[in-house]
Design a protein around this motif. Structure first.
Motif, PDB file in Angstrom:
ATOM      1  N   LEU A  35      63.242  77.974  83.082  1.00 41.63           N
ATOM      2  CA  LEU A  35      63.883  79.191  83.563  1.00 41.63           C
ATOM      3  C   LEU A  35      63.920  79.218  85.086  1.00 41.63           C
ATOM      4  O   LEU A  35      63.114  78.556  85.749  1.00 41.63           O
ATOM      5  N   PRO A  36      64.843  79.978  85.677  1.00 43.53           N
ATOM      6  CA  PRO A  36      64.965  79.991  87.156  1.00 43.53           C
ATOM      7  C   PRO A  36      63.730  80.566  87.823  1.00 43.53           C
ATOM      8  O   PRO A  36      63.043  81.436  87.268  1.00 43.53           O
ATOM      9  N   HIS A  37      63.463  80.077  89.009  1.00 48.70           N
ATOM     10  CA  HIS A  37      62.303  80.534  89.784  1.00 48.70           C
ATOM     11  C   HIS A  37      62.765  80.889  91.188  1.00 48.70           C
ATOM     12  O   HIS A  37      63.459  80.119  91.849  1.00 48.70           O
ATOM     13  N   ASN A  38      62.387  82.101  91.620  1.00 48.97           N
ATOM     14  CA  ASN A  38      62.750  82.569  92.955  1.00 48.97           C
ATOM     15  C   ASN A  38      61.723  83.618  93.371  1.00 48.97           C
ATOM     16  O   ASN A  38      61.238  84.394  92.536  1.00 48.97           O
ATOM     17  N   ASN A  39      61.375  83.632  94.658  1.00 46.98           N
ATOM     18  CA  ASN A  39      60.397  84.606  95.136  1.00 46.98           C
ATOM     19  C   ASN A  39      60.900  86.033  95.024  1.00 46.98           C
ATOM     20  O   ASN A  39      60.105  86.980  94.992  1.00 46.98           O
ATOM     21  N   ASN A  40      62.225  86.207  94.960  1.00 42.49           N
ATOM     22  CA  ASN A  40      62.793  87.550  94.864  1.00 42.49           C
ATOM     23  C   ASN A  40      62.962  88.022  93.427  1.00 42.49           C
ATOM     24  O   ASN A  40      63.453  89.119  93.197  1.00 42.49           O
ATOM     25  N   LEU A  41      62.576  87.184  92.455  1.00 40.00           N
ATOM     26  CA  LEU A  41      62.816  87.503  91.048  1.00 40.00           C
ATOM     27  C   LEU A  41      61.544  87.316  90.233  1.00 40.00           C
ATOM     28  O   LEU A  41      60.718  86.456  90.536  1.00 40.00           O
ATOM     29  N   ASP A  42      61.403  88.147  89.205  1.00 35.57           N
ATOM     30  CA  ASP A  42      60.393  87.959  88.164  1.00 35.57           C
ATOM     31  C   ASP A  42      61.143  87.709  86.864  1.00 35.57           C
ATOM     32  O   ASP A  42      61.945  88.544  86.435  1.00 35.57           O
ATOM     33  N   VAL A  43      60.885  86.549  86.250  1.00 37.73           N
ATOM     34  CA  VAL A  43      61.620  86.137  85.054  1.00 37.73           C
ATOM     35  C   VAL A  43      60.660  86.071  83.881  1.00 37.73           C
ATOM     36  O   VAL A  43      59.582  85.461  83.977  1.00 37.73           O
ATOM     37  N   TYR A  44      61.052  86.693  82.741  1.00 37.02           N
ATOM     38  CA  TYR A  44      60.235  86.709  81.531  1.00 37.02           C
ATOM     39  C   TYR A  44      61.101  86.294  80.342  1.00 37.02           C
ATOM     40  O   TYR A  44      62.207  86.818  80.163  1.00 37.02           O
ATOM     41  N   PRO A  45      60.632  85.332  79.536  1.00 41.01           N
ATOM     42  CA  PRO A  45      61.431  84.917  78.364  1.00 41.01           C
ATOM     43  C   PRO A  45      61.439  86.003  77.294  1.00 41.01           C
ATOM     44  O   PRO A  45      60.441  86.669  77.050  1.00 41.01           O
ATOM     45  N   VAL A  46      62.596  86.169  76.665  1.00 39.27           N
ATOM     46  CA  VAL A  46      62.744  87.098  75.538  1.00 39.27           C
ATOM     47  C   VAL A  46      62.747  86.337  74.221  1.00 39.27           C
ATOM     48  O   VAL A  46      62.047  86.687  73.273  1.00 39.27           O
ATOM     49  N   GLU A  96      63.729  92.752  95.231  1.00 35.20           N
ATOM     50  CA  GLU A  96      64.218  93.046  96.574  1.00 35.20           C
ATOM     51  C   GLU A  96      65.673  93.482  96.475  1.00 35.20           C
ATOM     52  O   GLU A  96      66.442  92.947  95.670  1.00 35.20           O
ATOM     53  N   ALA A  97      66.046  94.459  97.291  1.00 35.97           N
ATOM     54  CA  ALA A  97      67.420  94.967  97.275  1.00 35.97           C
ATOM     55  C   ALA A  97      68.320  94.036  98.081  1.00 35.97           C
ATOM     56  O   ALA A  97      67.872  93.296  98.954  1.00 35.97           O
ATOM     57  N   GLY A  98      69.605  94.091  97.769  1.00 32.98           N
ATOM     58  CA  GLY A  98      70.570  93.276  98.469  1.00 32.98           C
ATOM     59  C   GLY A  98      71.384  92.431  97.515  1.00 32.98           C
ATOM     60  O   GLY A  98      71.405  92.649  96.299  1.00 32.98           O
ATOM     61  N   TYR A  99      72.040  91.458  98.072  1.00 35.87           N
ATOM     62  CA  TYR A  99      72.875  90.544  97.298  1.00 35.87           C
ATOM     63  C   TYR A  99      72.023  89.335  96.938  1.00 35.87           C
ATOM     64  O   TYR A  99      71.737  88.486  97.792  1.00 35.87           O
ATOM     65  N   VAL A 100      71.574  89.233  95.679  1.00 33.41           N
ATOM     66  CA  VAL A 100      70.599  88.225  95.253  1.00 33.41           C
ATOM     67  C   VAL A 100      71.286  87.174  94.396  1.00 33.41           C
ATOM     68  O   VAL A 100      72.083  87.500  93.505  1.00 33.41           O
ATOM     69  N   GLU A 101      70.975  85.903  94.675  1.00 27.15           N
ATOM     70  CA  GLU A 101      71.525  84.792  93.900  1.00 27.15           C
ATOM     71  C   GLU A 101      70.452  84.285  92.927  1.00 27.15           C
ATOM     72  O   GLU A 101      69.338  83.950  93.334  1.00 27.15           O
ATOM     73  N   ILE A 102      70.801  84.237  91.653  1.00 29.55           N
ATOM     74  CA  ILE A 102      69.883  83.744  90.620  1.00 29.55           C
ATOM     75  C   ILE A 102      70.088  82.245  90.478  1.00 29.55           C
ATOM     76  O   ILE A 102      71.204  81.788  90.192  1.00 29.55           O
ATOM     77  N   PRO A 103      69.046  81.432  90.690  1.00 29.34           N
ATOM     78  CA  PRO A 103      69.210  79.972  90.577  1.00 29.34           C
ATOM     79  C   PRO A 103      69.579  79.560  89.156  1.00 29.34           C
ATOM     80  O   PRO A 103      69.399  80.307  88.191  1.00 29.34           O
ATOM     81  N   GLY A 104      70.097  78.348  89.035  1.00 29.52           N
ATOM     82  CA  GLY A 104      70.491  77.835  87.731  1.00 29.52           C
ATOM     83  C   GLY A 104      69.292  77.472  86.870  1.00 29.52           C
ATOM     84  O   GLY A 104      68.194  77.201  87.356  1.00 29.52           O
ATOM     85  N   VAL A 105      69.519  77.467  85.556  1.00 26.59           N
ATOM     86  CA  VAL A 105      68.508  77.058  84.578  1.00 26.59           C
ATOM     87  C   VAL A 105      68.653  75.560  84.339  1.00 26.59           C
ATOM     88  O   VAL A 105      69.769  75.053  84.171  1.00 26.59           O
ATOM     89  N   SER A 106      67.523  74.856  84.316  1.00 28.71           N
ATOM     90  CA  SER A 106      67.558  73.407  84.118  1.00 28.71           C
ATOM     91  C   SER A 106      67.073  73.057  82.718  1.00 28.71           C
ATOM     92  O   SER A 106      66.308  73.800  82.095  1.00 28.71           O
ATOM     93  N   ALA A 107      67.538  71.916  82.227  1.00 30.74           N
ATOM     94  CA  ALA A 107      67.119  71.396  80.923  1.00 30.74           C
ATOM     95  C   ALA A 107      67.324  69.883  80.947  1.00 30.74           C
ATOM     96  O   ALA A 107      67.924  69.326  81.879  1.00 30.74           O
ATOM     97  N   SER A 108      66.807  69.233  79.931  1.00 28.12           N
ATOM     98  CA  SER A 108      66.960  67.785  79.820  1.00 28.12           C
ATOM     99  C   SER A 108      67.700  67.452  78.528  1.00 28.12           C
ATOM    100  O   SER A 108      67.539  68.126  77.511  1.00 28.12           O
ATOM    101  N   VAL A 109      68.514  66.403  78.599  1.00 24.77           N
ATOM    102  CA  VAL A 109      69.274  65.918  77.446  1.00 24.77           C
ATOM    103  C   VAL A 109      68.720  64.561  77.070  1.00 24.77           C
ATOM    104  O   VAL A 109      68.801  63.603  77.865  1.00 24.77           O
ATOM    105  N   ASN A 110      68.125  64.458  75.894  1.00 23.78           N
ATOM    106  CA  ASN A 110      67.529  63.212  75.437  1.00 23.78           C
ATOM    107  C   ASN A 110      68.596  62.336  74.784  1.00 23.78           C
ATOM    108  O   ASN A 110      69.363  62.793  73.931  1.00 23.78           O
TER     109      ASN A 110
END
Length: 580
Positions: free
Chosen positions: A183-194, A223-237
Motif C-alpha cells: 500500500l502507498p506510504h507518505n508522511n502526509n497520509l495514514d493508510v489502513y487496509p479494509v 495535512e490540508a492542501g493539494y495532496v498526491e497519493i503515491p502509487g500502489v506496488s505489486a509483483s507479478v510472478n
C-alpha cells in the motif's frame, strides 16, 4: 407615444451619466485532458463612477463538478484626460481541476452594481477520457497493470476516503500472478487496509480487458492542501522471475477544518462518545491501585486521534495507560472503540473525583465542532482500618487461613501407620497362589504366540497393496499429524477464566508449534509465507498480526481480562481457518 419617448430618453441619459459595465468570462481553451488545469479569466470593466456603487463581490457559479486549486485577481484604474472619464478594470483568474469527464457546463458569474445584476454567458468545456488510456500507453510493454481509484477526492483533514485497487490484463491467467501488494506510504497520509479479498473476475472491462479488484484500503490525509497519493506496488510472478508494477498516482483536495475550533480540540474528526468507569471488583482502598477505564467509541480517525487523558490531581496518582484497540476498517468507515486502562492510586480516604481532559471533535457530516466536555468518575476510597471493619467474620477467617497457609510451613505427615507389619511364620497358601498365577501367564503367552504366527502367515498369502505417490503419502502423514485445535481452544478458555496467563501463553506456543509442524514449517516467518501461497494474503497478514499481538500481551506489565478475551477470539478465528 410621447410618454414612451420620454422614458427612452431618460434611460439613455441615465446610462450616459452612470457609465457602462462589461463583465465577461472565458477559458484558456475549450478541450482539456483529465490531468490538465483549467484556467478561467473573468474581466470586469466599468466606465464611469459606478465602481463606487458596487454592492456585492463577484459571485461564482456552481463548482461542485470541479476542485478549486487556486485563485488570483488584479485591479487597475485610470482617468482619460481628454474626456475626464474614469476607467476601472478587475481581472480574476481561477484554476480548476475537473472531477468528471465529458462535456461540463460552467454557469454564469454574477455581480450587483447600482441595484442592477450583471452576469456572464454560460459556456461548456470538454474533458477527454484519457486516464485509463494513458495508463495503458505507459505500460504497453507489459501484459498486466494496476489502477487505483479514489472514491472521494475532496475531504477534510483527517477525514477518510476509500481507495480501490484493480488489476487489468488481456490474459485472465495473469491476474492470479499478481502478489505482494504494498500500500502507498507518505508522511502526509495514514493508510489502513479494509480488505484484501479478491473480487470475481470481470472478463470484459475497459478495452475488452479482464479486471479484478485486488484490495480496498482507507486513506486519512493529516495535512490540508493539494495532496498526491503515491502509487500502489505489486509483483507479478512468472517463469522468468518477478516483475514489479506500480499503479497510477491520484491527487486529492484536502480541505482545512473550519476556523474557530474549541481550545481543547486536537485532531479528532468523526462522531465519538467518551465514557469513564471503574472496572475493579474490590472496594477502593487508600494506597492500593484501582483500574479505571476510559473508552472512546464511534466512527472516525480512531487509530490516529489523541485520546482524552485522566488529569492529575492531589487526591490520587495516575500512571500511563495500557491502550487496547477494537477497531474495524470497513468501506463505510473506521468504527469501533479505543480503551485506555489506567492504574489510579487514591491518596486519601473519602469521596474523590477522577476526571478526564476536555474533549471535542469535528463532525464532517454536520460541518461543525462538537464539545463533549469532561467526564468524571466519583470513587469512595476507604482506609485499611475501614476495609477490615467492614469484613464479616467468615471473610476474616478465610483471610487468616490463607495467610497462614502461605507463610507457615506445615508439619510432615506421620507415615508409621502405613508400615506393613512383619510376619513370623511362612504361608504356603501364598506360594501356591503365586505358582498358579505364573502357570496361567505362561499358557496365555503360548496362545498369543500361536495366534501371532497364524496371522503372519495369512498376511503373506494376501496380495501386496501398491504404494501410493509421494503426494498421497504426505497427505496421509498430515492427516495423521493433524492437530485437534478444539481441545486447545477449550483449554485456553479455562486458563483465561482462571487468569493463569503464564500457562495461557505456554499453551498457545504449543498450539502454534503443532500446527506449524503439521505443515513441516519450523519458524513463524516460513509458516506465514506458506499461508500466503496456499491460504491467501489475508490469512498470512492476519497470522503475522496475531503473532505480534501475542508477543505484546505476553510481555505486557499489566494484563487485562478484556485484552486476553479479545486475543483468544483472534486465535480461535485464525486457527480454525488454517485447520480447515
Amino acid at each position: 407615444m410621447q410618454s414612451r419617448l420620454t422614458y427612452i430618453l431618460f434611460l439613455i441619459i441615465s446610462v450616459i451619466s452612470y457609465g457602462q459595465v462589461n463583465l465577461s468570462a472565458y477559458p484558456d481553451k475549450t478541450t482539456y485532458t483529465s490531468k490538465e488545469v483549467i484556467n478561467l479569466t473573468i474581466v470586469l470593466e466599468i466606465e464611469g463612477n459606478d465602481y463606487n456603487n458596487q454592492q456585492t463581490k463577484l459571485r461564482l457559479p456552481d463548482f461542485s463538478k470541479f476542485n478549486l486549486i487556486g485563485t488570483g485577481s488584479v485591479n487597475n484604474g485610470l482617468i482619460d484626460p481628454e474626456t475626464n472619464t474614469v476607467m476601472y478594470q478587475s481581472v480574476t483568474r481561477l484554476a480548476l481541476e475537473a472531477k468528471q469527464k465529458g462535456k461540463v457546463k460552467i454557469g454564469s458569474f454574477l455581480i450587483t452594481i447600482d441595484n442592477k445584476i450583471y452576469k456572464t454567458e454560460p459556456f461548456e468545456i470538454f474533458i477527454k477520457d484519457v486516464d485509463k488510456k494513458t495508463a495503458v500507453a505507459a505500460t504497453s510493454s507489459k501484459d498486466v497493470y494496476l489502477n487505483m481509484e479514489i472514491e472521494d477526492r475532496e475531504v477534510y483533514q483527517d477525514q477518510p476516503t476509500i481507495a480501490v485497487l484493480k488489476v487489468y490484463s488481456k490474459n485472465m491467467d495473469n491476474l492470479r500472478k499478481v502478489k505482494n501488494i504494498r500500500l502507498p506510504h507518505n508522511n502526509n497520509l495514514d493508510v489502513y487496509p479494509v480488505s484484501f479479498a479478491r473480487s470475481e473476475i470481470d472478463p470484459s472491462d475497459y478495452g475488452n480487458m479482464a479486471s479484478q479488484v485486488l484490495a480496498i484500503f482507507m486513506i486519512f490525509p493529516n495535512e490540508a492542501g493539494y495532496v498526491e497519493i503515491p502509487g500502489v506496488s505489486a509483483s507479478v510472478n512468472s517463469y522468468a522471475g518477478k516483475n514489479k508494477i506500480i499503479s497510477n498516482k491520484v491527487k486529492i483536495n484536502v480541505k482545512k477544518l473550519p476556523e474557530g475550533p474549541p481550545e481543547h480540540f486536537k485532531n479528532a474528526v468523526g462522531d465519538f462518545k467518551v465514557s469513564i468507569s471503574n472496572v475493579s471488583k474490590e472496594k477502593a482502598e487508600v494506597k492500593k491501585p484501582i483500574n479505571v477505564l476510559v473508552k472512546v467509541s464511534g466512527e472516525g480517525n480512531l487509530k490516529s486521534m489523541e485520546l482524552p487523558k485522566i488529569v492529575e490531581s492531589p487526591d490520587y496518582d495516575v500512571f500511563a495507560p495500557k491502550i487496547t484497540s477494537k477497531v474495524v476498517a470497513k468501506t463505510s468507515g473506521m468504527k469501533g472503540e479505543i480503551l485506555a486502562n489506567y492504574l489510579v492510586i487514591p491518596k486519601k480516604a473519602g469521596e474523590i473525583s477522577i476526571k478526564t481532559e476536555n474533549f471535542s471533535f469535528f463532525d464532517p457530516l454536520k460541518k461543525e465542532y462538537v464539545d463533549v466536555g469532561q467526564k468524571s468518575l466519583n470513587v469512595n476510597a476507604f482506609s485499611h482500618e475501614q476495609i477490615m471493619e467492614s469484613r464479616t467474620a467468615v471473610e476474616k477467617v478465610n483471610e487468616y487461613t490463607n495467610t497462614f497457609l502461605e507463610t507457615v510451613n506445615t508439619p510432615v505427615l506421620k507415615t508409621t501407620s502405613f508400615k506393613v507389619k512383619e510376619k513370623s511364620r511362612f504361608h504356603w497358601n501364598v506360594l501356591f497362589v503365586n505358582i498358579a498365577i505364573l502357570i496361567i501367564l505362561f499358557i496365555a503367552y503360548l496362545i498369543f504366540k500361536g495366534w501371532q504366527k497364524k496371522r503372519r502367515s495369512n498376511k503373506e498369502d494376501q496380495p501386496v497393496t501398491p504404494v501410493g505417490s509421494v503426494a498421497e503419502t504426505e497427505k496421509e502423514i498430515r492427516e495423521t499429524l493433524k492437530t485437534d485445535v478444539n481441545d486447545y481452544f477449550s483449554y485456553l478458555e479455562n486458563l483465561k477464566d482462571k487468569e493463569d496467563y503464564q500457562k495461557f501463553f505456554q499453551t498457545y506456543d504449543e498450539l502454534d508449534d503443532e500446527v506449524r509442524g503439521q505443515y513441516f514449517k519450523s519458524s513463524a516467518e516460513d509458516f506465514a509465507n506458506f499461508l500466503e501461497n496456499h491460504k491467501g494474503l489475508a490469512i498470512a497478514e492476519e497470522y503475522r498480526s496475531l503473532v505480534q499481538k501475542v508477543q505484546i500481551e505476553k510481555y505486557a506489565p499489566v494484563k487485562s481480562q478484556e485484552a486476553i478475551s479479545l486475543l483468544l477470539t483472534s486465535i480461535v478465528n485464525l486457527y480454525s481457518q488454517i485447520s480447515k
